[in-house]
Enzyme design. Structure first.
Site, short mmCIF file in Angstrom:
data_model
loop_
_atom_site.label_atom_id
_atom_site.label_comp_id
_atom_site.label_asym_id
_atom_site.label_seq_id
_atom_site.Cartn_x
_atom_site.Cartn_y
_atom_site.Cartn_z
N HIS A 1 -2.13 -26.35 -43.47
CA HIS A 1 -1.51 -26.65 -42.18
C HIS A 1 -2.55 -26.87 -41.10
O HIS A 1 -3.63 -26.27 -41.12
CB HIS A 1 -0.60 -25.50 -41.76
CG HIS A 1 0.45 -25.16 -42.77
ND1 HIS A 1 0.91 -23.88 -42.97
CD2 HIS A 1 1.15 -25.95 -43.64
CE1 HIS A 1 1.84 -23.89 -43.92
NE2 HIS A 1 1.99 -25.12 -44.34
N ASP B 1 5.38 -28.16 -47.96
CA ASP B 1 3.97 -28.26 -48.35
C ASP B 1 3.80 -29.13 -49.58
O ASP B 1 2.87 -29.95 -49.66
CB ASP B 1 3.39 -26.87 -48.60
CG ASP B 1 3.28 -26.02 -47.33
OD1 ASP B 1 3.39 -26.59 -46.23
OD2 ASP B 1 3.10 -24.80 -47.45
N LYS C 1 -8.08 -20.35 -35.56
CA LYS C 1 -7.35 -19.27 -36.24
C LYS C 1 -8.36 -18.22 -36.70
O LYS C 1 -9.42 -18.55 -37.24
CB LYS C 1 -6.63 -19.79 -37.49
CG LYS C 1 -5.43 -20.65 -37.23
CD LYS C 1 -4.76 -21.04 -38.56
CE LYS C 1 -3.55 -21.91 -38.35
NZ LYS C 1 -2.94 -22.31 -39.64
N TYR D 1 -2.56 -13.76 -38.41
CA TYR D 1 -3.27 -14.91 -37.85
C TYR D 1 -3.34 -14.72 -36.34
O TYR D 1 -2.29 -14.66 -35.69
CB TYR D 1 -2.52 -16.22 -38.08
CG TYR D 1 -2.10 -16.56 -39.47
CD1 TYR D 1 -2.68 -17.65 -40.13
CD2 TYR D 1 -1.09 -15.88 -40.13
CE1 TYR D 1 -2.27 -18.01 -41.39
CE2 TYR D 1 -0.68 -16.23 -41.39
CZ TYR D 1 -1.27 -17.30 -42.02
OH TYR D 1 -0.86 -17.67 -43.27
N ARG E 1 0.42 -21.18 -49.52
CA ARG E 1 0.93 -21.62 -48.22
C ARG E 1 -0.13 -22.52 -47.60
O ARG E 1 -1.30 -22.19 -47.55
CB ARG E 1 1.20 -20.42 -47.31
CG ARG E 1 2.33 -19.52 -47.78
CD ARG E 1 2.49 -18.34 -46.82
NE ARG E 1 3.48 -17.39 -47.30
CZ ARG E 1 4.73 -17.34 -46.88
NH1 ARG E 1 5.16 -18.20 -45.97
NH2 ARG E 1 5.57 -16.44 -47.35
N GLU F 1 2.33 -30.45 -35.31
CA GLU F 1 1.95 -29.88 -36.61
C GLU F 1 1.95 -30.95 -37.70
O GLU F 1 2.66 -31.94 -37.64
CB GLU F 1 2.89 -28.74 -36.99
CG GLU F 1 4.25 -29.19 -37.45
CD GLU F 1 5.01 -28.11 -38.20
OE1 GLU F 1 4.39 -27.16 -38.70
OE2 GLU F 1 6.24 -28.23 -38.29
N ASN G 1 0.48 -14.09 -35.52
CA ASN G 1 1.51 -14.36 -36.51
C ASN G 1 1.28 -13.51 -37.76
O ASN G 1 0.13 -13.22 -38.11
CB ASN G 1 1.51 -15.85 -36.88
CG ASN G 1 1.73 -16.73 -35.67
OD1 ASN G 1 2.65 -16.49 -34.89
ND2 ASN G 1 0.89 -17.73 -35.49
#
Length: 197
Positions: free
Chosen positions: A65, A171, A75, A135, A62, A146, A51
């Site tokens: 997550h 978020d 990751k 990522y 960001r 998620e 990604n």
């Protein structure tokens, strides 16, 4: 000869990976990923997705997550343009570092990555305009699995280096953690509480 230097962090399983640079008058070469070498560092599954994210403004956050099992993911996060403050938060149930966080500055110039294992939340803050991240993940994105944690949650008390200038509504609107949050349960195969493949 290894093309990587592996640097452990205070959170078991989270490692900083520095890519060795081979350069001459033309420029340079680095190996971005090697399954054989990085399996020993913790990326012990095939790459399922790659990604790419772009953050236009300095101060953008960001995250944080994560995905619940059986979609919990590894990751490998790298900054290919600009600089970011990259954060991993331990959400593993029973971990001695539960809800502790660790951050590394990633940048294109430093040629480094952060390996975030299963059972961790991940997020970052752009330290300058026009930041791009790649990522590599071990598990495909699964919308039903998620979740996230508010990046300003007082229980985590993450020391973001800049004022947060941009953050998505999703978020920003995650509710605060409560005592009822017991973490993510992974099948323990190692001291790092890694999930069974």
């Amino acid at each position: 000869m290894s093309r990587f230097t592996i640097q452990p962090t205070p959170l078991a399983g989270v490692v900083e990976i520095n890519r060795k640079v081979i350069g001459d008058h033309r420029g340079y070469f680095t190996r971005f990923f090697c399954a054989d070498e990085l399996a020993a560092a913790g990326f012990d599954s095939p790459i399922a997705q790659i990604n790419h994210s772009y953050s236009a403004k300095r101060g953008t956050v960001r995250g944080l997550h994560f995905q619940y099992p059986p979609h919990a993911e590894i990751k490998l996060v790298s900054c290919v343009r600009g600089r970011v403050f990259d954060v991993a938060v331990d959400l593993r149930a029973g971990s001695p570092t539960f809800l502790q966080w660790h951050a590394v500055e990633l940048s294109a110039e430093r040629h480094n990555s952060l390996l975030v294992p299963r059972g961790f939340a991940h997020g970052f803050q752009a330290l300058e305009d026009d930041c791009e991240l790649l990522y590599l993940t071990s598990t495909p994105y699964a919308q039903a699995a998620e979740d996230g944690i508010n990046p300003t949650d007082s229980r985590l008390d993450i020391a973001w280096p800049l004022a947060i200038t941009e953050c998505s509504d999703r978020d920003r609107n995650h509710p605060p953690l409560t005592d009822a949050f017991a973490g993510i349960t992974l099948r323990a195969l190692t001291p790092e509480l890694q999930e069974q493949p």
